[in-house]
Design an enzyme around this catalytic site. Structure first.
Site, PDB file in Angstrom:
ATOM      1  N   ARG A 284      -0.531  17.021  26.702  1.00  0.00           N
ATOM      2  CA  ARG A 284      -1.223  17.413  27.939  1.00  0.00           C
ATOM      3  C   ARG A 284      -2.641  16.833  27.972  1.00  0.00           C
ATOM      4  O   ARG A 284      -3.129  16.369  28.993  1.00  0.00           O
ATOM      5  CB  ARG A 284      -1.276  18.939  27.981  1.00  0.00           C
ATOM      6  CG  ARG A 284      -1.676  19.532  29.290  1.00  0.00           C
ATOM      7  CD  ARG A 284      -1.617  21.047  29.246  1.00  0.00           C
ATOM      8  NE  ARG A 284      -0.260  21.561  29.134  1.00  0.00           N
ATOM      9  CZ  ARG A 284       0.604  21.640  30.158  1.00  0.00           C
ATOM     10  NH1 ARG A 284       0.243  21.270  31.352  1.00  0.00           N
ATOM     11  NH2 ARG A 284       1.807  22.109  29.987  1.00  0.00           N
TER      12      ARG A 284
ATOM     13  N   ASP B   4      -4.092  30.795  37.234  1.00  0.00           N
ATOM     14  CA  ASP B   4      -4.493  31.409  38.515  1.00  0.00           C
ATOM     15  C   ASP B   4      -5.431  32.595  38.284  1.00  0.00           C
ATOM     16  O   ASP B   4      -5.284  33.660  38.900  1.00  0.00           O
ATOM     17  CB  ASP B   4      -3.238  31.842  39.298  1.00  0.00           C
ATOM     18  CG  ASP B   4      -2.320  30.671  39.566  1.00  0.00           C
ATOM     19  OD1 ASP B   4      -2.829  29.568  39.817  1.00  0.00           O
ATOM     20  OD2 ASP B   4      -1.093  30.839  39.505  1.00  0.00           O
TER      21      ASP B   4
ATOM     22  N   MET C  38       1.152  20.616  40.189  1.00  0.00           N
ATOM     23  CA  MET C  38       1.998  21.491  39.375  1.00  0.00           C
ATOM     24  C   MET C  38       1.830  21.279  37.872  1.00  0.00           C
ATOM     25  O   MET C  38       2.790  21.372  37.120  1.00  0.00           O
ATOM     26  CB  MET C  38       3.473  21.295  39.773  1.00  0.00           C
ATOM     27  CG  MET C  38       3.762  21.600  41.228  1.00  0.00           C
ATOM     28  SD  MET C  38       3.248  23.252  41.724  1.00  0.00           S
ATOM     29  CE  MET C  38       4.581  24.198  41.016  1.00  0.00           C
ATOM     30  N   ARG C  39       0.603  20.992  37.435  1.00  0.00           N
ATOM     31  CA  ARG C  39       0.332  20.847  36.006  1.00  0.00           C
ATOM     32  C   ARG C  39      -0.817  21.763  35.619  1.00  0.00           C
ATOM     33  O   ARG C  39      -1.795  21.880  36.366  1.00  0.00           O
ATOM     34  CB  ARG C  39      -0.109  19.411  35.678  1.00  0.00           C
ATOM     35  CG  ARG C  39       0.846  18.337  36.081  1.00  0.00           C
ATOM     36  CD  ARG C  39       2.064  18.273  35.216  1.00  0.00           C
ATOM     37  NE  ARG C  39       1.784  18.109  33.791  1.00  0.00           N
ATOM     38  CZ  ARG C  39       2.687  18.307  32.831  1.00  0.00           C
ATOM     39  NH1 ARG C  39       3.899  18.708  33.120  1.00  0.00           N
ATOM     40  NH2 ARG C  39       2.376  18.119  31.566  1.00  0.00           N
TER      41      ARG C  39
ATOM     42  N   THR D 258      -9.971  27.905  35.453  1.00  0.00           N
ATOM     43  CA  THR D 258     -10.344  28.178  34.063  1.00  0.00           C
ATOM     44  C   THR D 258      -9.093  27.929  33.221  1.00  0.00           C
ATOM     45  O   THR D 258      -8.072  27.484  33.749  1.00  0.00           O
ATOM     46  CB  THR D 258     -10.778  29.647  33.899  1.00  0.00           C
ATOM     47  OG1 THR D 258      -9.708  30.470  34.388  1.00  0.00           O
ATOM     48  CG2 THR D 258     -12.060  29.964  34.656  1.00  0.00           C
TER      49      THR D 258
ATOM     50  N   HIS E 102      -3.986  29.260  45.323  1.00  0.00           N
ATOM     51  CA  HIS E 102      -2.769  29.954  44.889  1.00  0.00           C
ATOM     52  C   HIS E 102      -2.242  30.804  46.054  1.00  0.00           C
ATOM     53  O   HIS E 102      -3.029  31.496  46.709  1.00  0.00           O
ATOM     54  CB  HIS E 102      -3.088  30.841  43.676  1.00  0.00           C
ATOM     55  CG  HIS E 102      -1.870  31.541  43.153  1.00  0.00           C
ATOM     56  ND1 HIS E 102      -0.781  30.842  42.662  1.00  0.00           N
ATOM     57  CD2 HIS E 102      -1.552  32.857  43.053  1.00  0.00           C
ATOM     58  CE1 HIS E 102       0.145  31.704  42.285  1.00  0.00           C
ATOM     59  NE2 HIS E 102      -0.290  32.928  42.514  1.00  0.00           N
TER      60      HIS E 102
ATOM     61  N   ASN F 244      -2.033  20.865  52.268  1.00  0.00           N
ATOM     62  CA  ASN F 244      -3.433  21.263  52.045  1.00  0.00           C
ATOM     63  C   ASN F 244      -4.340  20.034  52.016  1.00  0.00           C
ATOM     64  O   ASN F 244      -5.443  20.065  52.567  1.00  0.00           O
ATOM     65  CB  ASN F 244      -3.571  22.080  50.762  1.00  0.00           C
ATOM     66  CG  ASN F 244      -3.207  23.531  50.983  1.00  0.00           C
ATOM     67  OD1 ASN F 244      -3.953  24.278  51.602  1.00  0.00           O
ATOM     68  ND2 ASN F 244      -2.038  23.936  50.503  1.00  0.00           N
TER      69      ASN F 244
ATOM     70  N   GLY G 140       1.599  18.045  50.191  1.00  0.00           N
ATOM     71  CA  GLY G 140       0.223  17.684  50.518  1.00  0.00           C
ATOM     72  C   GLY G 140      -0.262  18.191  51.859  1.00  0.00           C
ATOM     73  O   GLY G 140      -1.131  17.577  52.479  1.00  0.00           O
TER      74      GLY G 140
ATOM     75  N   ASN H 215      -8.765  25.399  42.778  1.00  0.00           N
ATOM     76  CA  ASN H 215      -7.317  25.418  42.989  1.00  0.00           C
ATOM     77  C   ASN H 215      -7.025  26.446  44.077  1.00  0.00           C
ATOM     78  O   ASN H 215      -7.873  27.307  44.375  1.00  0.00           O
ATOM     79  CB  ASN H 215      -6.602  25.793  41.682  1.00  0.00           C
ATOM     80  CG  ASN H 215      -5.097  25.535  41.758  1.00  0.00           C
ATOM     81  OD1 ASN H 215      -4.599  24.928  42.709  1.00  0.00           O
ATOM     82  ND2 ASN H 215      -4.367  26.003  40.753  1.00  0.00           N
TER      83      ASN H 215
HETATM   84  C1  GRF Z   1       0.540  25.769  48.260  1.00  0.00           C
HETATM   85  O1  GRF Z   1       1.287  26.901  48.650  1.00  0.00           O
HETATM   86  C2  GRF Z   1      -0.491  26.127  47.228  1.00  0.00           C
HETATM   87  O2  GRF Z   1      -0.948  27.437  47.343  1.00  0.00           O
HETATM   88  C3  GRF Z   1       0.274  25.972  45.942  1.00  0.00           C
HETATM   89  O3  GRF Z   1       1.116  24.856  46.156  1.00  0.00           O
HETATM   90  C4  GRF Z   1       1.397  24.737  47.548  1.00  0.00           C
HETATM   91  C5  GRF Z   1       1.061  23.336  47.947  1.00  0.00           C
HETATM   92  O4  GRF Z   1       1.449  23.062  49.255  1.00  0.00           O
HETATM   93  N1  GRF Z   1      -0.638  25.811  44.837  1.00  0.00           N
HETATM   94  P1  GRF Z   1       1.091  21.658  49.913  1.00  0.00           P
HETATM   95  O5  GRF Z   1       1.633  20.566  48.974  1.00  0.00           O
HETATM   96  O6  GRF Z   1      -0.372  21.560  50.073  1.00  0.00           O
HETATM   97  O7  GRF Z   1       1.819  21.654  51.216  1.00  0.00           O
END
Ligand code: GRF
Length: 224
Positions: free
Chosen positions: A74, A154, A99-100, A150, A118, A23, A21, A116
């Site tokens: 899902r 990615d 991660m889903r 979408t 990536h 981000n 987390g 999202n």
């Molecule tokens: C990041 O590298 C993001 O690009 C990818 O998952 C990672 C998440 O990192 N989708 P964090 O949990 O925000 O530290």
């Protein structure tokens, strides 16, 4: 007017996570510093022990664990996800290390309103372990991409990208750290563009109102 080009005084945000987390933390920090006008209504994790849940709770944000293993399909999990987000009147969903893969159930519930991030320059290296894949491939630059989700992996319309150089002695981990630092800058910025009503999705492309001047930014690696 489409949802993404509507100006909002503050955007009601739902953040989906599965792990660390950082981000999410960058988004929280941007809200706290006034750089981003958003109200983080709820954080949802599909992992009970996701560190991001603690980060949310520490800041007084509602944090829910929804176990995807409890749902046969899902789509059923996505219905539960959409109800939790709707119960908190979420306007924009930000996946941040979630991660889903999302099914059409979520895409229909939040049309053009799911972002999202990536850790690669899309469309290069989709899927997991993108940083290691970039190192193994031998590219000279990689980076990160914020995009609208979408059905593809990615693959959605690109909102913001940041580029970082790949160093000759990089491994996936070192490159990851460099990319992460940029992720923390561009994700809050992409959400801010949404809040300011500056994003317009036109097919595969995202048009940005009042596009800031780009300047001369040619990069070479190795440097000449
Ligand atoms: C990041 O590298 C993001 O690009 C990818 O998952 C990672 C998440 O990192 N989708 P964090 O949990 O925000 O530290």
């Amino acid at each position: 007017m489409s949802e993404s080009s509507q100006v909002r005084a503050s955007v009601k945000l739902g953040v989906l996570i599965s792990g660390e987390g950082t981000n999410l933390q960058a988004i929280i920090d941007a809200v706290d510093s006034g750089e981003l006008r958003a109200d983080i209504r709820i954080v949802v994790s599909n992992k009970a022990n996701a560190r991001g849940l603690e980060r949310a709770r520490r800041r007084g944000i509602t944090a829910e664990f929804i176990d995807h293993r409890r749902y046969a399909a899902r789509e059923d999990f996505d219905h539960a996800l959409a109800s939790a987000l709707n119960a908190h009147e979420v306007e924009l969903v930000a996946c941040a290390g979630f991660m889903r893969l999302l099914s059409p159930v979520m895409l229909r519930a939040f049309p053009n309103r799911i972002m999202n991030i990536h850790p690669a320059l899309c469309p290069a290296f989709p899927g997991v372990d993108a940083q290691k894949a970039a190192c193994d491939y031998g590219v000279r630059f990689s980076g990160c991409t914020v995009f609208f989700v979408t059905e593809g992996v990615d693959d959605g319309p690109i909102i913001v990208q940041a580029v970082v150089p790949v160093h000759p002695d990089d491994d996936g981990e070192r490159l990851s750290a460099r990319i992460h630092a940029e992720e923390h800058r561009i994700y809050p910025y992409a959400i801010r563009l949404f809040q300011e009503g500056r994003l317009e999705i036109n097919g595969r492309k995202v048009l940005i109102k009042d596009y800031p001047p780009i300047g001369v930014v040619t990069l070479r690696n190795p440097p000449l």
